[in-house]
Motif scaffolding. Sequence first.
Motif, short mmCIF file in Angstrom:
data_model
loop_
_atom_site.label_atom_id
_atom_site.label_comp_id
_atom_site.label_asym_id
_atom_site.label_seq_id
_atom_site.Cartn_x
_atom_site.Cartn_y
_atom_site.Cartn_z
N ALA A 4 1.15 -1.25 -0.13
CA ALA A 4 0.15 -0.11 -0.68
C ALA A 4 0.61 0.82 0.09
N ARG A 5 2.43 1.27 0.82
CA ARG A 5 2.93 2.29 0.74
C ARG A 5 3.29 2.66 -0.43
N ASP A 6 3.53 2.06 -1.49
CA ASP A 6 4.45 1.90 -2.54
C ASP A 6 3.51 2.06 -3.33
N VAL A 7 1.85 2.02 -3.59
CA VAL A 7 1.35 2.32 -3.99
C VAL A 7 1.06 3.87 -4.18
N GLY A 8 0.73 4.38 -3.00
CA GLY A 8 0.86 5.29 -2.04
C GLY A 8 1.18 6.48 -2.39
N TRP A 9 3.32 6.28 -2.47
CA TRP A 9 4.21 7.00 -3.40
C TRP A 9 3.78 7.19 -4.89
N TYR A 22 -3.15 13.61 1.45
CA TYR A 22 -3.55 11.99 1.80
C TYR A 22 -3.29 12.15 3.46
N TYR A 23 -2.94 12.61 4.20
CA TYR A 23 -2.13 12.50 5.50
C TYR A 23 -1.09 11.77 5.59
N ILE A 24 0.04 12.33 6.21
CA ILE A 24 1.24 11.60 6.44
C ILE A 24 0.97 10.45 7.19
N TYR A 25 0.54 10.58 8.42
CA TYR A 25 0.30 9.90 9.31
C TYR A 25 -0.30 7.98 8.80
N LYS A 26 -0.91 7.88 7.83
CA LYS A 26 -0.81 6.82 6.89
C LYS A 26 0.39 6.66 6.92
N LEU A 27 1.54 6.98 6.51
CA LEU A 27 2.23 5.93 6.19
C LEU A 27 3.32 5.59 7.43
N THR A 28 3.95 7.02 7.98
CA THR A 28 3.93 6.21 9.41
C THR A 28 3.56 5.53 10.16
N ALA A 91 -6.01 8.68 -3.18
CA ALA A 91 -4.97 9.38 -3.63
C ALA A 91 -4.23 7.82 -4.21
N PHE A 92 -5.24 7.14 -4.01
CA PHE A 92 -4.73 5.80 -4.99
C PHE A 92 -5.53 5.68 -6.25
#
Length: 306
Positions: A4-9, A22-28, A91-92
């Motif tokens: 999911a993180r790769d798709v998000g970037w 997108y809100y950075i907290y999802k990535l962390t 965001a996806f």
Amino acid sequence: MGGARDVGWVAAGLVLGAGACYYIYKLTRGRRRGARGLRLRPSRSAEDLTNGSYDDVLNVDQLQKLLYLLESTDDSVIIEKALVTLGNNAAFSANQVIIRELGGIPIIGSKINNPNHSIKEKALNALNNLSVNVENQVKIKVYVNQVCKDVLSGPLDSAVQLAGLRLLTNMTVTNDHQHMLTDYVTDLFHVLLTGDGSTKVQVLKLLVNLSENPAMTEVLLGAQVDSSFLSLYDGHVAKEILLRVLTLSQNINNCLEKGSLAVQPTFPKGSLFFLLYGEECAQKMRALAKHHDADVKEKVTVIPRF
């Protein structure tokens, strides 16, 4: 949550400003969860999906539930949470298509008229992420006039104003819908001159988009702009603002050199034309040619008139 993180970037890289919504907290959170993969929970209720602890990318059924909830509830807390969840999922790239095909754009778009500023902001953020998809822009364009009015009449430097400006910037990345902003250009310059640093940068991103389109050159040059606009060309101005103002000048100059104006119009006094092609601006440009920053100096040198 590596997949999911790769798709998000990838999605975040598609357009300016999309990552901000997108809100950075999802990535962390994704990093902490390690490589457990993408988990989908179709059994969760629609309200459960708005829970702040729910990190997964939603599937079609879940998105449909959430859109129905958004359309049917009057609870402002649930509406705001649903918009945040939809905005994150938008965001996806795959979900941008799914939300459109589920009829979600008008459901989300209707919330920009909500008197609750927080709900309005979250709706604009969701539309902003959805607007990365060109086909989505065809449906989102019906909200452009309303967004322009809200940006110009709403509280200066507010979260709603910035969210609206980001959406308009996305909608003007291509030339397809730029003409819809024709009647608002003069007022956008006013926001540019009265807003704080963040607002100035966002308005300039929008104006730079417009300046790349030869069809908008006459509109820009004919806009009534206060003479304080020239203060943005002072050497002490923040680099992120100064470079964008210079890019605006460069793009307009390039369009004129290419003969974008079929007939030479007569621009009124007080217009941007008189500011950009007056002696005061020329003096400021010559001073910037000696600026301490190499990027600024280089930008000035590629504007032939100066």
